[in-house]
Design an enzyme around this catalytic site. Structure first.
Site, mmCIF file in Angstrom:
data_model
loop_
_atom_site.group_PDB
_atom_site.id
_atom_site.type_symbol
_atom_site.label_atom_id
_atom_site.label_comp_id
_atom_site.label_asym_id
_atom_site.label_seq_id
_atom_site.Cartn_x
_atom_site.Cartn_y
_atom_site.Cartn_z
ATOM 1 C CB SER A 74 6.399 -2.627 -75.583
ATOM 2 O OG SER A 74 5.655 -1.940 -74.748
ATOM 3 C CG ASP A 218 8.880 -1.968 -72.058
ATOM 4 O OD1 ASP A 218 8.828 -2.687 -73.138
ATOM 5 O OD2 ASP A 218 8.550 -0.804 -71.924
#
Length: 740
Positions: A74, A218
């Site tokens: 991320s 994610d």
């Protein structure tokens, strides 16, 4: 002789012994200095808290700690990918400062939308666009597509020269999660910007990314601190930077949104605890204190960087174990600096990939980047915003690759919306003046796109409530590049027409108008449109709550040649801070065309705005009047009054045959923008001149008014609570949901 012989024998033995020792030394391997351990930098995810990674990298450079590989999740993938590809830390810091909560959650600025999409969004619609296709009704996969984010990522990864991430100046891995089975996906090749975006595609917030047939979100869900991936790459030592978001407290869990957020945090924290147990005595764990910084607070990147700097300095004793000499580090830094991105390379070809319904020619004609030109990243980014602003795609992106002859090809890849080709929008408007006048409007719009190869579009609108409106339009582009179009339309409308005298309402009617027509027009880039056409219909007055007969004006036939020019570059429709909007219409009614009377009418409106910091100033002007010597007929009476339209008067209280109106509005932003635009305190100064109102003096009524209000942007649209005061001691209170 015996003594001499004995001495010679001893000397010979000594020579043989020395020779044997020399051969033994030559045969033995040379002593090698022990090799330094391979150091991996593992950067966790945490949204805006990822600014802390910049502070950590600054300390590693100051201490001359070599980094042999980077693994990021991320936000860690953003910083890690840019650094691994050879971008200097100062450049990464500068580019990341362009990130903000507001621009990340708005895929494209309003000024980059096509003029047709700007008009579609003017109806204060609520919620996301609803798609209708062969599979039924569908919604977007995320609140935002991530187009604005990917533009930043392209700048951060502009030094990528190889598809294999092992061939970067520092080998790199990005971590994502396969949304279909929840498994960790290690991205080791491909387009770096796309890999990083996949690693940080927050579920339900940012659209997932499809790579090699997998739908990725994610990476923090599967592995937020991927220590095991670094070990698999051959790391002897791991420097792990944990910026993960802590669990919410009990009192912070107050809604379904916070509950959903907590579930995501629980998944992330669980896998982080597993990763922390994989660290050993040789490894270094850096945990900055980021308790004051939320994952979505991208306006606080500098504060996060400062905390990362402080935490890394506190770990200096452990980090120094792996420092190398100044000369060795300088040599390593030169090797890992990477090549600067090429500038001004020749584009031999511009390709369009991914189109299905939308012809490539329609896209190529709107792009500035063309074969035979030098590549300009700024121009390419404008092209991406323009393509996305058409409203046909859920993702757009590009890549520039070299050819054998030294030229380059630019490939623009588009992903058409999976929830089309028909789209629905729903809207709501509510207003009250706390004196008995309360209005509501329910509205819906439908558009059906790409009905033929040139891009025909069928648009329908309906509104019920204060105003009843029904409209349908067929818009047909006439060229493949869509630089000329024709329309056929039918519109019907019933609007309230109130008659007041001295503040008291005498009667309420409903004015009905029906018109059918055809136009021919040209789009003017994204900022405007020009049309000319013919319309025909009728207008009449209907009773509503009045005891008086509908004799205010007789029914009339309408027929006219009309011309219209629209321009719109406002950055925000409700709370503009820059740009302008203008709409000029000339309506020429003629009995020879079938109208009841001949006359000419001018309608003009304009707005502009400037801003600095939290302060913004908006100016507006509106004119409706006759042109030439012939008076306007009764069915052209103009109702005016209401919030920010001579605010001391009730909605539609003034009724005349001409209008000249201007206003200045000052707004002070009292909260930071994010997914929504924030909250404001506003003040207005308004001046109007109405012609031939019922209670005017000498045929003209001049009105001055002011308004004071608070406003907040919400998922239902802007909400205003205000008070107005005008000449003749006129006062009014207002509560509105939707645009004023």
């Amino acid at each position: 002789m015996r003594k001499i012989t004995a001495l010679l024998c001893c000397f010979g033995l000594l020579l043989q012994t020395a020779h044997a020792q020399t051969r033994a030394r030559d045969a033995a391997p040379a002593a090698q200095p022990s090799p330094r351990p391979r150091v991996a930098l593992v950067l966790s995810g945490g949204g805006a808290r990822g600014g802390a990674h910049l502070g950590v990298l600054k300390v590693l450079e100051d201490l001359r700690i070599p980094v042999d590989m980077i693994v990021g999740t991320s936000a860690g993938a953003i910083v890690g990918g840019a650094y691994a590809s050879g971008m200097p830390l100062a450049d990464i810091e500068r580019e990341m400062q362009t990130l903000s909560t507001a621009n990340l959650f708005h895929d494209v600025a309003r000024r980059d939308l096509s003029i047709a999409r700007k008009a579609d969004n003017a109806g204060a619609y609520v919620g996301p666009e609803i798609g209708v296709g062969h599979g039924g009704v569908a919604l977007p996969k995320g609140a935002v597509a991530g187009v604005a984010l990917e533009a930043v990522l392209r700048r951060l990864t502009a030094r990528q020269t190889a598809n294999n991430f092992d061939h970067f100046p520092i080998p790199f891995r990005a971590i994502a999660t396969d949304v279909s089975d929840g498994q960790m996906i290690v991205l080791a090749d491909g387009n770096l910007a796309q890999a990083v975006r996949a690693s940080m595609a927050i579920p339900a917030a940012i659209n997932p990314v499809e790579i090699d047939g997998r739908l990725l979100v994610d990476g923090g869900i599967a592995r937020n601190l991927p220590v095991d991936v670094a070990r698999a790459m051959g790391a002897d030592v791991v420097i792990a930077v944990n910026i993960g978001t802590p669990l919410l407290r009990r009192d912070e869990i107050t809604s379904v949104l916070s509950m959903s957020d907590q579930m995501t945090r629980m998944l992330t924290n669980t896998n982080v605890q597993v990763s922390l147990r994989e660290l050993n005595d040789k490894d270094v764990l850096i945990t900055p204190d980021l308790s004051a910084i939320q994952a979505a607070s991208f306006d606080m990147l500098k504060e996060a960087e400062a905390q990362g700097l402080e935490a890394a300095r506190a770990s200096t004793p452990e980090l120094r174990r792996y420092a190398i000499g100044a000369d060795d580090y300088a040599l390593l830094a030169r090797h890992r600096s990477g090549e600067p991105p090429p500038k001004g390379v020749l584009l031999k070809e511009v390709r369009i990939a991914g189109t299905q319904r939308v012809p490539a020619e329609a896209l190529r004609g709107t792009m500035e980047s063309q074969p035979g030109q030098l590549f300009d990243p700024a121009v390419a980014e404008r092209d991406m915003r323009r393509l996305y602003g058409r409203g046909d795609f859920e993702h757009v992106g590009y890549a520039v690759t070299p050819l054998h002859d030294g030229s380059h090809v630019m490939t623009t890849t588009v992903t058409e919306k999976s929830w089309g080709p028909q789209y629905l929008r729903l809207g709501l408007g509510v207003s009250t003046d706390f004196e008995g006048d309360s209005f509501f409007s329910l509205r819906a719009s439908h558009r059906w796109t790409w009905l033929n190869s040139l891009g025909a579009e069928w648009r329908n609108e309906i509104e019920i409530g204060h105003t009843d409106r029904l409209g349908t339009e067929w818009r047909q582009p006439l060229t493949p590049a869509q630089r000329l179009f024709a329309t056929v339309y039918l519109a019907a409308e019933r609007t309230p027409l109130d008659v007041y005298t001295k503040g008291d309402r005498l009667a309420r009617y409903r004015r009905e108008s029906v018109a059918a027509g055809t136009d021919i027009g040209v789009p003017l880039a994204e900022w405007g449109e020009a049309r000319i056409g013919y319309s025909r219909g009728h207008a009449r007055l209907l009773s509503d709550t009045s005891l008086l007969p509908t004799l205010l004006y007789p029914s009339a036939r309408t027929a006219a040649i009309q011309a219209r020019l629209r321009a719109d570059t406002l950055d925000n429709l409700a709370f503009p801070r820059s740009g302008f909007e203008a709409d000029v219409q000339v309506y020429s009614s003629r009995t020879g065309l079938g109208a009841s009377s001949s006359y000419d009418k001018l309608s003009f409106s304009a707005r502009t705005a400037v801003a600095t910091g939290p302060h913004s100033l908006q100016g507006g002007l509106e004119i409706q009047r006759k042109m030439g010597g012939k008076p306007l007929p009764d069915h052209e009476l103009i109702p005016f009054g209401g919030f920010l339209k001579l605010s001391g008067y009730r909605t539609g209280e003034l009724l005349g045959n001409s209008l000249h109106f201007g206003r200045l509005v000052y707004n002070y932003r009292i909260s930071r923008p994010g997914l929504l635009d924030g909250a404001y305190i506003g003040l207005s100064a308004e001046l109007g001149r109405m012609g031939d109102t019922l209670d005017s003096v000498d045929g003209v009524q001049n009105v001055r008014s002011n308004a004071l209000y608070v406003a907040i942007d919400t998922p239902l649209g802007p909400i205003y609570l205000g008070a107005g005061r005008a000449t003749r001691n006129k006062t009014a209170l207002y509560l509105l949901i939707g645009k004023p």
